[in-house]
Design a protein around this motif. Structure first.
Motif, mmCIF file in Angstrom:
data_model
loop_
_atom_site.group_PDB
_atom_site.id
_atom_site.type_symbol
_atom_site.label_atom_id
_atom_site.label_comp_id
_atom_site.label_asym_id
_atom_site.label_seq_id
_atom_site.Cartn_x
_atom_site.Cartn_y
_atom_site.Cartn_z
ATOM 1 N N ILE A 213 0.851 -1.186 0.000
ATOM 2 C CA ILE A 213 0.000 0.000 0.000
ATOM 3 C C ILE A 213 0.885 1.234 0.000
ATOM 4 N N GLY A 214 0.808 2.043 -1.038
ATOM 5 C CA GLY A 214 1.635 3.237 -1.127
ATOM 6 C C GLY A 214 1.316 4.237 -0.039
ATOM 7 N N ALA A 215 2.309 5.034 0.327
ATOM 8 C CA ALA A 215 2.160 5.998 1.416
ATOM 9 C C ALA A 215 1.055 7.008 1.156
ATOM 10 N N LEU A 216 0.773 7.306 -0.121
ATOM 11 C CA LEU A 216 -0.222 8.328 -0.453
ATOM 12 C C LEU A 216 -1.591 7.756 -0.800
ATOM 13 N N VAL A 217 -1.791 6.469 -0.613
ATOM 14 C CA VAL A 217 -3.128 5.896 -0.819
ATOM 15 C C VAL A 217 -4.083 6.523 0.195
ATOM 16 N N ARG A 218 -5.170 7.076 -0.300
ATOM 17 C CA ARG A 218 -6.133 7.726 0.587
ATOM 18 C C ARG A 218 -6.897 6.675 1.395
ATOM 19 N N ASN A 219 -7.261 7.043 2.598
ATOM 20 C CA ASN A 219 -7.973 6.110 3.470
ATOM 21 C C ASN A 219 -9.259 5.600 2.840
ATOM 22 N N SER A 220 -9.970 6.457 2.126
ATOM 23 C CA SER A 220 -11.219 6.033 1.484
ATOM 24 C C SER A 220 -10.954 4.998 0.401
ATOM 25 N N ASP A 221 -9.889 5.187 -0.386
ATOM 26 C CA ASP A 221 -9.560 4.225 -1.437
ATOM 27 C C ASP A 221 -9.112 2.889 -0.850
ATOM 28 N N LEU A 222 -8.358 2.940 0.237
ATOM 29 C CA LEU A 222 -7.897 1.708 0.869
ATOM 30 C C LEU A 222 -9.073 0.932 1.453
ATOM 31 N N ALA A 223 -9.981 1.621 2.121
ATOM 32 C CA ALA A 223 -11.135 0.946 2.716
ATOM 33 C C ALA A 223 -12.049 0.332 1.671
ATOM 34 N N ALA A 224 -12.119 0.958 0.482
ATOM 35 C CA ALA A 224 -13.034 0.499 -0.566
ATOM 36 C C ALA A 224 -12.424 -0.537 -1.492
ATOM 37 N N ASP A 225 -11.115 -0.737 -1.443
ATOM 38 C CA ASP A 225 -10.464 -1.683 -2.344
ATOM 39 C C ASP A 225 -11.024 -3.098 -2.127
ATOM 40 N N GLN A 226 -11.413 -3.774 -3.212
ATOM 41 C CA GLN A 226 -12.056 -5.090 -3.086
ATOM 42 C C GLN A 226 -11.152 -6.110 -2.412
ATOM 43 N N ARG A 227 -9.859 -6.049 -2.678
ATOM 44 C CA ARG A 227 -8.933 -7.002 -2.060
ATOM 45 C C ARG A 227 -8.857 -6.778 -0.556
ATOM 46 N N VAL A 228 -8.895 -5.521 -0.151
ATOM 47 C CA VAL A 228 -8.863 -5.208 1.277
ATOM 48 C C VAL A 228 -10.170 -5.638 1.931
ATOM 49 N N ARG A 229 -11.285 -5.346 1.297
ATOM 50 C CA ARG A 229 -12.584 -5.691 1.878
ATOM 51 C C ARG A 229 -12.761 -7.202 2.015
ATOM 52 N N GLN A 230 -12.278 -7.946 1.030
ATOM 53 C CA GLN A 230 -12.504 -9.388 1.034
ATOM 54 C C GLN A 230 -11.477 -10.158 1.875
ATOM 55 N N GLN A 231 -10.225 -9.692 1.896
ATOM 56 C CA GLN A 231 -9.163 -10.465 2.541
ATOM 57 C C GLN A 231 -8.661 -9.841 3.833
ATOM 58 N N TYR A 232 -8.853 -8.527 3.995
ATOM 59 C CA TYR A 232 -8.374 -7.824 5.182
ATOM 60 C C TYR A 232 -9.512 -6.972 5.746
#
Length: 326
Positions: free
Chosen positions: A68-87
């Motif tokens: 996860i890049g340092a500048l990834v916005r919190n909203s984008d990280l929370a909404a990412d399908q890989r994050v939602r499904q696996q983390y």
């Protein structure tokens, strides 16, 4: 707010070099820094904007995790399908952490590096060892409802405010950093945030001239994931107690557990003895009590925050009960 200069970093090395100067602050989302500047808690001479650097991607790693890049916005990280499904624990922690407007601006690195919300840290008329080393800690004998019951010291009992970092602690994330000479290193998140000891003004393991470039998550661990946050109001507020839990269980027995806590300490808190006490045990009041005993061992309230000790026990019981029933 005091006058300051503004620059844009042209490269990661440029930003790291600028960060080695004591009067410089790096700015990305600015959701914490700008507030501190308005109150003159932070008075940088120069802001270096890093928003144009190529640090805003989420990539899969060869090991099966995510970078996860340092500048990834919190909203984008929370909404990412890989994050939602696996983390899921990470996505839930991010959504619990702030309003949508703040999540749209706040970054991964900025979230990790945000500063405490201690009332006395924000009030420049009060002594605070984080602001002025050696001046004293007003919270020790003051209104300390939100303050630490674990990991503090006579110099500071402020808590770290991040929800995201608590989830990342449960996931055993690693923080990538680079210095002005281009030398990179990886810091386990367990070691990234420092306990106050006698130097509460030093809050992270970053050296002068180092900046965060990414956070890496290992492959998703087995088990169900949950994030529970107890706060003073249902709308966005910082945690009194939060629990990031990853529990692998079946048939009423717990195979393994990972537990990380927020709102209790100057850093995301994890107690190996609590996790060990749950391993290969029957899910129920006895095993939950043993885990809670291990978590609050050595806990110390300062008056207004004494309630956090029983609250931690009740919150952990509720989380373990719910997650082992799923």
């Amino acid at each position: 707010m005091k006058a300051f200069s503004y620059e844009r970093a042209r490269s990661v090395a440029d930003a790291a070099s600028a960060a080695s100067n004591p009067g410089v602050k790096i700015i990305a989302g600015g959701t914490n820094l700008l507030d501190l500047m308005k109150l003159q808690v932070e008075t940088p001479s120069t802001l270096v904007d890093i928003n144009r650097l190529p640090l805003d991607k989420i990539d899969e790693t060869s090991e099966g995790g995510l970078r996860i890049g340092a500048l990834v916005r919190n909203s984008d990280l929370a909404a990412d399908q890989r994050v939602r499904q696996q983390y899921g624990v990470l996505s839930r922690a991010l959504l619990a952490g702030a309003s949508a407007q703040l999540r749209n601006k706040a970054t991964t690195a900025g979230n990790l590096l945000q500063r405490t919300r201690c009332y006395y840290f924000y009030d420049i008329t009060k002594p605070c060892n984080k602001r002025v080393p050696g001046s004293g800690c007003s919270a020790l004998a003051g209104f300390n409802r939100i303050h630490a019951i674990l990991g503090g010291s006579e110099a500071c009992i402020a808590t770290h405010p991040s929800d995201m970092a608590v989830a990342m602690r449960a996931l055993d994330a690693k923080v990538e950093a680079i210095d002005r000479e281009g030398k990179a290193r990886t810091i386990p998140i367990a070691d990234f945030h420092r306990l106050p000891g006698r130097t509460p003004e030093i809050e992270s393991a970053l050296a002068s001239g180092e900046i965060v470039t990414a956070v890496t998550l290992p492959p998703p661990p087995p088990g169900a994931q949950m994030y529970r946050k107890v706060r003073d109001r249902a709308s966005y507020a910082f945690a009194l107690v939060s629990v990031a839990a990853i529990v692998d269980s079946a048939g009423g027995r717990i195979r393994s557990a990972r537990l990380a806590f927020g709102g209790l300490a100057p850093k995301p808190w994890r107690v190996a003895a609590a996790e060990h006490s749950l391993t290969n045990t029957a899910a129920g009041a006895n095993s939950f009590d043993a885990a809670a005993d291990a978590v609050v061992e050595g806990a110390h309230g300062y008056g207004s925050n004494d309630f956090k000790i029983p609250l931690t026990r009740r919150t952990l019981h509720a989380v373990l009960g719910e997650i082992t029933r799923t």
